[in-house]
Design a protein around this motif. Structure first.
Motif, PDB file in Angstrom:
ATOM      1  N   TRP A 154       0.840  -1.205   0.000  1.00 30.07           N
ATOM      2  CA  TRP A 154       0.000   0.000   0.000  1.00 30.07           C
ATOM      3  C   TRP A 154       0.870   1.248   0.000  1.00 30.07           C
ATOM      4  O   TRP A 154       0.630   2.189  -0.760  1.00 30.07           O
ATOM      5  CB  TRP A 154      -0.911  -0.037   1.224  1.00 30.07           C
ATOM      6  CG  TRP A 154      -1.922   1.069   1.297  1.00 30.07           C
ATOM      7  CD1 TRP A 154      -2.499   1.720   0.256  1.00 30.07           C
ATOM      8  CD2 TRP A 154      -2.483   1.637   2.487  1.00 30.07           C
ATOM      9  NE1 TRP A 154      -3.388   2.663   0.708  1.00 30.07           N
ATOM     10  CE2 TRP A 154      -3.399   2.633   2.070  1.00 30.07           C
ATOM     11  CE3 TRP A 154      -2.311   1.389   3.848  1.00 30.07           C
ATOM     12  CZ2 TRP A 154      -4.138   3.392   2.984  1.00 30.07           C
ATOM     13  CZ3 TRP A 154      -3.045   2.140   4.758  1.00 30.07           C
ATOM     14  CH2 TRP A 154      -3.939   3.124   4.332  1.00 30.07           C
ATOM     15  N   GLU A 159      -4.737  11.686   4.643  1.00 26.52           N
ATOM     16  CA  GLU A 159      -5.366  10.648   3.822  1.00 26.52           C
ATOM     17  C   GLU A 159      -6.058   9.577   4.676  1.00 26.52           C
ATOM     18  O   GLU A 159      -6.988   8.924   4.208  1.00 26.52           O
ATOM     19  CB  GLU A 159      -4.330   9.985   2.919  1.00 26.52           C
ATOM     20  CG  GLU A 159      -3.960  10.805   1.701  1.00 26.52           C
ATOM     21  CD  GLU A 159      -5.038  10.789   0.628  1.00 26.52           C
ATOM     22  OE1 GLU A 159      -6.028  10.044   0.781  1.00 26.52           O
ATOM     23  OE2 GLU A 159      -4.903  11.529  -0.349  1.00 26.52           O
ATOM     24  N   MET A 173      -9.685   9.472   2.797  1.00 30.92           N
ATOM     25  CA  MET A 173      -8.953   8.745   1.764  1.00 30.92           C
ATOM     26  C   MET A 173      -9.445   9.123   0.371  1.00 30.92           C
ATOM     27  O   MET A 173     -10.641   9.148   0.107  1.00 30.92           O
ATOM     28  CB  MET A 173      -9.123   7.233   1.960  1.00 30.92           C
ATOM     29  CG  MET A 173      -8.270   6.646   3.046  1.00 30.92           C
ATOM     30  SD  MET A 173      -8.263   4.838   2.939  1.00 30.92           S
ATOM     31  CE  MET A 173      -7.460   4.437   4.480  1.00 30.92           C
ATOM     32  N   TYR A 229      -9.549   8.395  -3.819  1.00 28.89           N
ATOM     33  CA  TYR A 229      -9.774   7.171  -4.596  1.00 28.89           C
ATOM     34  C   TYR A 229      -8.477   6.410  -4.890  1.00 28.89           C
ATOM     35  O   TYR A 229      -8.441   5.185  -4.730  1.00 28.89           O
ATOM     36  CB  TYR A 229     -10.505   7.511  -5.895  1.00 28.89           C
ATOM     37  CG  TYR A 229     -10.499   6.393  -6.900  1.00 28.89           C
ATOM     38  CD1 TYR A 229     -11.291   5.260  -6.705  1.00 28.89           C
ATOM     39  CD2 TYR A 229      -9.692   6.447  -8.041  1.00 28.89           C
ATOM     40  CE1 TYR A 229     -11.280   4.216  -7.627  1.00 28.89           C
ATOM     41  CE2 TYR A 229      -9.682   5.420  -8.955  1.00 28.89           C
ATOM     42  CZ  TYR A 229     -10.471   4.307  -8.747  1.00 28.89           C
ATOM     43  OH  TYR A 229     -10.457   3.280  -9.648  1.00 28.89           O
ATOM     44  N   LYS A 268      -7.439   4.449  -1.784  1.00 27.16           N
ATOM     45  CA  LYS A 268      -8.356   3.335  -1.502  1.00 27.16           C
ATOM     46  C   LYS A 268      -8.120   2.166  -2.449  1.00 27.16           C
ATOM     47  O   LYS A 268      -8.031   1.014  -2.008  1.00 27.16           O
ATOM     48  CB  LYS A 268      -9.806   3.820  -1.625  1.00 27.16           C
ATOM     49  CG  LYS A 268     -10.247   4.808  -0.566  1.00 27.16           C
ATOM     50  CD  LYS A 268     -11.659   5.286  -0.840  1.00 27.16           C
ATOM     51  CE  LYS A 268     -12.100   6.320   0.166  1.00 27.16           C
ATOM     52  NZ  LYS A 268     -13.452   6.867  -0.133  1.00 27.16           N
ATOM     53  N   SER A 278     -16.343   8.512  -6.558  1.00 29.84           N
ATOM     54  CA  SER A 278     -15.531   7.307  -6.636  1.00 29.84           C
ATOM     55  C   SER A 278     -16.387   6.122  -7.060  1.00 29.84           C
ATOM     56  O   SER A 278     -17.528   5.981  -6.585  1.00 29.84           O
ATOM     57  CB  SER A 278     -14.890   7.022  -5.274  1.00 29.84           C
ATOM     58  OG  SER A 278     -14.319   5.737  -5.249  1.00 29.84           O
ATOM     59  N   GLU A 337     -18.668   1.180  -0.484  1.00 25.83           N
ATOM     60  CA  GLU A 337     -18.328   1.766   0.808  1.00 25.83           C
ATOM     61  C   GLU A 337     -19.583   2.026   1.630  1.00 25.83           C
ATOM     62  O   GLU A 337     -19.606   1.760   2.840  1.00 25.83           O
ATOM     63  CB  GLU A 337     -17.561   3.067   0.607  1.00 25.83           C
ATOM     64  CG  GLU A 337     -16.199   2.897  -0.018  1.00 25.83           C
ATOM     65  CD  GLU A 337     -15.533   4.240  -0.273  1.00 25.83           C
ATOM     66  OE1 GLU A 337     -15.896   5.224   0.396  1.00 25.83           O
ATOM     67  OE2 GLU A 337     -14.661   4.310  -1.149  1.00 25.83           O
TER      68      GLU A 337
END
Length: 286
Positions: free
Chosen positions: A147, A173, A177, A179, A182, A229, A235
């Protein structure tokens, strides 16, 4: 070449120099479009250059810190540093701003953005392999380093802003966060599961499918100029499932409408109850 061999050939692509160059161009273009950066480039070219290097190599810096390695190790890649520095100079100091204007054209912007997403896949997989050599089969470390390697520029954005004299902790972030951060986290999880053989798919096939997803949605978001997003519906569903449908603080605040005397309506019942208790106490004392 047959169609089934396409993912395997794709996984053998070399990122240097063309894909790395596209990554540097897209990163420095994004930096220049930040508020106040042009003024910093005039006032302090060194600070501007350092910010550009953090945009380009932030993943390497953060992943090295996480693994206890020197964070300046990326400076050993002299050719990459010279290439990224050349891009930085052309973007900020090219006469008549010709370089920036050229790559601001939508076809070229889409091209470099798509190639940058390809490098994201390679950065995630490289980070996971590197973490596995240091911490064997430690899948949480592999996810974290993958990540960090793939989205390090976003994760250390607060430090990069601090280099330019800007301090905005609310843009962290981890709090909000973006896109890219994520989708990089999702990719790190997927590639770690595949590395640990919990995901029944070949690595080159997963790299191909994941990269296609990244490029298609990146291009779509740029063409439609949409900030929404593609992960938002998932989500929302997962949030309701695991964390409940709670009101955000802004909604709760907006419901607390003020009354004519300036006090909040939502506090009036408790105040009336307090006054009633005082009257009862006064009657008892009488």
């Amino acid at each position: 070449m047959e169609l089934w061999q396409l993912p395997l050939s794709f996984s053998r692509l070399r990122m240097f120099p063309f894909f790395d160059l596209a990554h540097y161009v897209a990163s420095v273009l994004a930096l220049k479009e930040q508020r106040g950066v042009v003024e910093v480039s005039v006032r302090s070219p060194v600070a501007c250059w350092f910010s550009a290097m953090l945009y380009c190599f932030g993943g390497s810096v953060l992943s090295s810190l996480m693994l206890g390695e020197p964070p300046v190790a990326f400076l050993a890649k002299t050719i990459n540093i010279l290439l990224a520095s050349s891009v930085w100079y052309l973007v900020f100091y090219c006469p008549e701003d010709m370089f920036y204007r050229c790559f601001s054209l939508m076809p070229l912007r889409l091209l470099v953005a798509g190639m940058k997403e390809v490098t994201r896949t390679w950065k995630i997989t490289d980070g996971i392999e590197h973490a596995n050599t240091v911490y064997k089969d430690a899948w949480l470390v592999m996810i974290a380093v993958g990540w960090a390697r793939g989205a390090g520029g976003g994760l250390i954005s607060n430090f990069e802003q601090l280099v330019r004299g800007v301090w905005k902790p609310e843009t962290n972030e981890l709090l909000q966060m973006s896109y890219p951060v994520k989708i990089t986290l999702i990719g790190a999880v997927l590639f770690t599961l595949q590395r640990r053989q919990y995901l029944p798919i070949a690595k080159h096939n997963l790299m191909f499918l994941y990269t296609i997803f990244l490029v298609v949605f990146k291009v779509k978001m740029m063409l439609t100029r949409g900030a929404a997003s593609p992960l938002a519906p998932f989500e929302a569903a997962l949030g309701r499932m695991f964390f409940g449908s709670q009101k955000t603080p802004s909604k709760v605040t907006s419901e607390g409408v003020t009354s004519s005397n300036g006090s909040s309506v939502c506090h009036q019942p408790s105040e009336q109850h307090h006054e009633g208790a005082k009257k009862k106490q006064a009657k008892k004392t009488e």
